[in-house]
Design a protein around this motif. Structure first.
Motif, PDB file in Angstrom:
ATOM      1  N   MET A 110      -8.558   3.470  16.304  1.00  0.00           N
ATOM      2  CA  MET A 110      -8.842   2.905  14.995  1.00  0.00           C
ATOM      3  C   MET A 110      -8.098   1.568  14.891  1.00  0.00           C
ATOM      4  SD  MET A 110      -8.134   4.561  11.246  1.00  0.00           S
ATOM      5  CE  MET A 110      -6.390   4.332  10.985  1.00  0.00           C
ATOM      6  N   ASN A 111      -8.864   0.481  14.758  1.00  0.00           N
ATOM      7  CA  ASN A 111      -8.255  -0.840  14.665  1.00  0.00           C
ATOM      8  C   ASN A 111      -8.859  -1.574  13.471  1.00  0.00           C
ATOM      9  OD1 ASN A 111      -7.384  -3.509  14.979  1.00  0.00           O
ATOM     10  ND2 ASN A 111      -7.186  -3.226  17.196  1.00  0.00           N
ATOM     11  N   VAL A 112      -8.233  -1.404  12.304  1.00  0.00           N
ATOM     12  CA  VAL A 112      -8.757  -1.983  11.067  1.00  0.00           C
ATOM     13  C   VAL A 112      -8.738  -3.506  11.119  1.00  0.00           C
ATOM     14  CG1 VAL A 112      -8.438  -2.152   8.566  1.00  0.00           C
ATOM     15  CG2 VAL A 112      -8.156   0.048   9.704  1.00  0.00           C
ATOM     16  N   SER A 113      -7.645  -4.096  11.621  1.00  0.00           N
ATOM     17  CA  SER A 113      -7.562  -5.559  11.600  1.00  0.00           C
ATOM     18  C   SER A 113      -8.625  -6.189  12.498  1.00  0.00           C
ATOM     19  CB  SER A 113      -6.165  -6.050  11.967  1.00  0.00           C
ATOM     20  OG  SER A 113      -5.811  -5.632  13.255  1.00  0.00           O
ATOM     21  N   ASP A 143     -14.864  -0.618  16.319  1.00  0.00           N
ATOM     22  CA  ASP A 143     -13.406  -0.774  16.254  1.00  0.00           C
ATOM     23  C   ASP A 143     -12.743   0.404  15.550  1.00  0.00           C
ATOM     24  OD1 ASP A 143     -13.464  -3.213  17.604  1.00  0.00           O
ATOM     25  OD2 ASP A 143     -13.596  -4.373  15.745  1.00  0.00           O
ATOM     26  N   MET A 144     -13.485   1.107  14.734  1.00  0.00           N
ATOM     27  CA  MET A 144     -12.981   2.289  14.025  1.00  0.00           C
ATOM     28  C   MET A 144     -13.395   3.586  14.722  1.00  0.00           C
ATOM     29  SD  MET A 144     -11.179   1.319  11.430  1.00  0.00           S
ATOM     30  CE  MET A 144     -11.145   2.660  10.243  1.00  0.00           C
ATOM     31  N   GLY A 145     -14.050   3.465  15.867  1.00  0.00           N
ATOM     32  CA  GLY A 145     -14.511   4.655  16.578  1.00  0.00           C
ATOM     33  C   GLY A 145     -15.751   5.259  15.963  1.00  0.00           C
ATOM     34  N   LEU A 146     -16.539   4.425  15.282  1.00  0.00           N
ATOM     35  CA  LEU A 146     -17.728   4.905  14.572  1.00  0.00           C
ATOM     36  C   LEU A 146     -18.986   4.232  15.097  1.00  0.00           C
ATOM     37  CD1 LEU A 146     -16.217   4.634  10.988  1.00  0.00           C
ATOM     38  CD2 LEU A 146     -16.735   6.764  12.204  1.00  0.00           C
ATOM     39  N   PRO A 166      -7.596  10.369   4.971  1.00  0.00           N
ATOM     40  CA  PRO A 166      -7.666   9.398   3.873  1.00  0.00           C
ATOM     41  C   PRO A 166      -7.368   7.962   4.305  1.00  0.00           C
ATOM     42  CG  PRO A 166      -6.564  11.376   3.123  1.00  0.00           C
ATOM     43  CD  PRO A 166      -6.760  11.524   4.607  1.00  0.00           C
ATOM     44  N   GLU A 167      -6.399   7.766   5.200  1.00  0.00           N
ATOM     45  CA  GLU A 167      -6.081   6.421   5.691  1.00  0.00           C
ATOM     46  C   GLU A 167      -7.282   5.829   6.441  1.00  0.00           C
ATOM     47  OE1 GLU A 167      -3.102   4.502   8.944  1.00  0.00           O
ATOM     48  OE2 GLU A 167      -2.222   5.975   7.576  1.00  0.00           O
ATOM     49  N   PHE A 168      -7.959   6.668   7.194  1.00  0.00           N
ATOM     50  CA  PHE A 168      -9.163   6.268   7.922  1.00  0.00           C
ATOM     51  C   PHE A 168     -10.251   5.833   6.932  1.00  0.00           C
ATOM     52  CE2 PHE A 168     -13.187   7.631  10.030  1.00  0.00           C
ATOM     53  CZ  PHE A 168     -13.143   6.784  11.139  1.00  0.00           C
ATOM     54  N   GLY A 225      -9.479   2.508   5.499  1.00  0.00           N
ATOM     55  CA  GLY A 225      -9.753   1.470   6.498  1.00  0.00           C
ATOM     56  C   GLY A 225     -11.224   1.110   6.557  1.00  0.00           C
ATOM     57  N   ILE A 226     -12.091   2.098   6.424  1.00  0.00           N
ATOM     58  CA  ILE A 226     -13.540   1.831   6.428  1.00  0.00           C
ATOM     59  C   ILE A 226     -13.907   0.951   5.240  1.00  0.00           C
ATOM     60  CG2 ILE A 226     -15.814   2.900   6.180  1.00  0.00           C
ATOM     61  CD1 ILE A 226     -14.617   5.340   7.705  1.00  0.00           C
TER      62      ILE A 226
END
Length: 161
Positions: A1-4, A21-24, A145-147, A150-151
């Motif tokens: 997971m790379n939000v930036s 980048d979020m694994g989606l 929730p953090e994930f 990030g989305i």
């Protein structure tokens, strides 16, 4: 997971790369343009649009999956106002809990009927006369929730369609 990194790709309009980048990956998507913000909003935000009309409204609904047990739905609205002051006031109002918002597209458009956006996973931004609002909710599984936050942070960075 790379939000930036996802936000960087989103700013460039690279939707699939941002989600990767979020694994989606994107499973289903629908989008629509509307001319009237009043009928596509609720609460105090609707009253605001009666007094301060928008110039345009684009909305998208996206279902994303991680290839395992989690699926989430993301609603994004791009509202173009007539002035930067109108955009500033809209964002301030929409960001305040309990004041209403722009209505997301119907979940049935992406086989997510019954989804209810709670505002828990929410982000917004303003760029001049443009206000972008993003919300996300789990459809299946138990995403962190953090994930989810990030989305929403990534989704709000996408340029209008």
């Amino acid at each position: 997971m790379n939000v930036s990194r996802g936000k960087g790709n989103a700013k460039q309009g690279k939707r699939d790369a941002a989600w990767r980048d979020m694994g989606l990956r994107r499973l289903r998507e629908a989008s629509k343009r509307a001319a009237d913000c009043v009928i596509n909003s609720y609460g105090e935000v609707r009253t605001f649009f009666v007094r301060t009309p928008c110039r345009s409204l684009d909305r998208a609904l996206v279902v994303l999956g991680d290839g395992r047990e989690n699926e989430v739905v993301v609603a994004v609205s791009w509202v173009r106002m007539g002035t930067t002051e109108g955009a500033r006031k809209l964002r301030e109002l929409a960001d305040t809990d309990g004041t209403g918002n722009v209505s997301p597209l119907a979940g049935a458009l992406v086989r997510a009927a019954g989804v209810r956006f709670t505002g828990r996973y929410y982000d917004s931004r303003r760029d001049g006369k443009l206000v972008v609002i993003a919300e996300t909710e789990p459809l299946r599984g138990k995403p962190d929730p953090e994930f989810m936050d990030g989305i929403a942070e990534i989704a709000v960075e996408f340029p209008p369609p």
